[in-house]
Motif scaffolding. Structure first.
Motif, mmCIF file in Angstrom:
data_model
loop_
_atom_site.group_PDB
_atom_site.id
_atom_site.type_symbol
_atom_site.label_atom_id
_atom_site.label_comp_id
_atom_site.label_asym_id
_atom_site.label_seq_id
_atom_site.Cartn_x
_atom_site.Cartn_y
_atom_site.Cartn_z
ATOM 1 N N SER A 54 0.816 -1.219 0.000
ATOM 2 C CA SER A 54 0.000 0.000 0.000
ATOM 3 C C SER A 54 0.852 1.272 0.000
ATOM 4 O O SER A 54 0.384 2.332 -0.408
ATOM 5 N N TYR A 55 2.096 1.159 0.431
ATOM 6 C CA TYR A 55 2.992 2.327 0.416
ATOM 7 C C TYR A 55 3.431 2.683 -0.997
ATOM 8 O O TYR A 55 3.824 3.822 -1.258
ATOM 9 N N GLY A 56 3.392 1.724 -1.921
ATOM 10 C CA GLY A 56 3.742 1.997 -3.309
ATOM 11 C C GLY A 56 5.208 2.364 -3.515
ATOM 12 O O GLY A 56 5.542 3.056 -4.473
ATOM 13 N N ILE A 57 6.078 1.900 -2.634
ATOM 14 C CA ILE A 57 7.496 2.252 -2.721
ATOM 15 C C ILE A 57 8.330 1.087 -3.250
ATOM 16 O O ILE A 57 9.254 1.288 -4.031
ATOM 17 N N ASN A 108 4.329 9.243 1.719
ATOM 18 C CA ASN A 108 2.885 9.021 1.604
ATOM 19 C C ASN A 108 2.077 10.026 2.420
ATOM 20 O O ASN A 108 0.918 9.785 2.745
ATOM 21 N N TRP A 109 2.698 11.147 2.759
ATOM 22 C CA TRP A 109 2.055 12.174 3.577
ATOM 23 C C TRP A 109 0.691 12.549 2.998
ATOM 24 O O TRP A 109 0.565 12.842 1.819
ATOM 25 N N LYS A 111 -1.764 10.790 2.217
ATOM 26 C CA LYS A 111 -2.419 9.701 1.504
ATOM 27 C C LYS A 111 -3.143 8.804 2.500
ATOM 28 O O LYS A 111 -2.623 8.513 3.582
ATOM 29 N N LEU A 113 -3.939 5.440 3.703
ATOM 30 C CA LEU A 113 -3.452 4.071 3.546
ATOM 31 C C LEU A 113 -4.527 3.123 4.073
ATOM 32 O O LEU A 113 -5.085 3.351 5.148
ATOM 33 N N CYS A 117 -0.889 3.256 9.122
ATOM 34 C CA CYS A 117 0.556 3.236 8.862
ATOM 35 C C CYS A 117 1.098 1.814 8.878
ATOM 36 O O CYS A 117 2.141 1.542 8.303
#
Length: 152
Positions: A54-57, A108-109, A111, A113, A117
Motif C-alpha cells: 500500500s505504500y507503493g514504494i 505518503n504524507w 495519503k 493508507l 501506517c
C-alpha cells in the motif's frame, strides 16, 4: 576522605545512577515498541505484505521478502536492545529502520493508507500525518539516546 571529596564522589555516583536508569528506561521502552511491532507483523505476514504494498514504494518482487525480513530485524534488534553488549549496535539499526519508516511515511504524507501506517499491524484506514511521522522521529531520538548513553 575529606568532606569535599565525599561530596564530589557522591554527586558523581548519583549522576551515574540517573544516567544508567535513563539508559535502561530508553532501552526497555524502545525494545518493547519494536518487539510488539515485530509480533504484530509476524502473526500475519500476508497482511503485512499488503501494508508494504500500500505504500507503493517497493517493487512487487520485494514485497514478500521485506514482509519477512523487516519484522525479523525488529525482533532481533529489539532483543539486542535488552543485552548491554549489543545495545549500541541494536540502537543504530533500530534508528536506521526508523529512518526508513519515516521516509516511507513522509513519501505518503496525506495519503489514506488502507491499513493505516501499519506500524503495529493493520489498523483503520486513515491519512498519514504528524502522529505517524512523529512516532518515528521519537524512536530515532530514543535510539540516539541509547547509543550515546551506552558508550563507555
Amino acid at each position: 576522605m575529606s568532606a569535599a571529596q565525599l561530596k564530589t564522589s557522591s554527586g558523581t555516583s548519583s549522576k551515574n545512577n540517573i544516567v544508567t536508569y535513563l539508559t535502561w528506561v530508553l532501552q526497555l521502552a524502545l525494545a518493547g515498541v519494536f518487539l510488539y511491532s515485530a509480533y504484530a507483523k509476524i502473526i500475519d505476514l500476508y497482511t503485512f505484505g499488503e501494508i508494504l504494498r500500500s505504500y507503493g514504494i517497493l517493487p512487487d518482487s520485494l514485497i514478500k521478502p521485506m514482509a519477512v525480513v523487516l519484522p525479523m530485524l525488529e525482533l532481533l534488534f529489539g532483543i539486542g536492545l535488552l543485552i548491554p553488549q549489543t545495545a549500541r549496535i541494536s540502537a543504530v539499526v533500530i534508528g536506521i529502520l526508523s529512518l526508513f519508516f519515516l521516509v516511507a511515511l513522509a513519501a505518503n504524507w496525506g495519503k489514506v493508507l488502507p491499513f493505516g501506517c501499519g506500524c503495529f499491524g493493520p489498523t483503520e484506514a486513515k491519512p498519514v500525518g504528524w502522529t505517524d511521522v512523529g512516532k518515528d522521529v521519537l524512536f530515532i531520538a530514543m535510539a540516539a539516546g541509547v547509543f550515546l548513553l551506552r558508550r563507555k
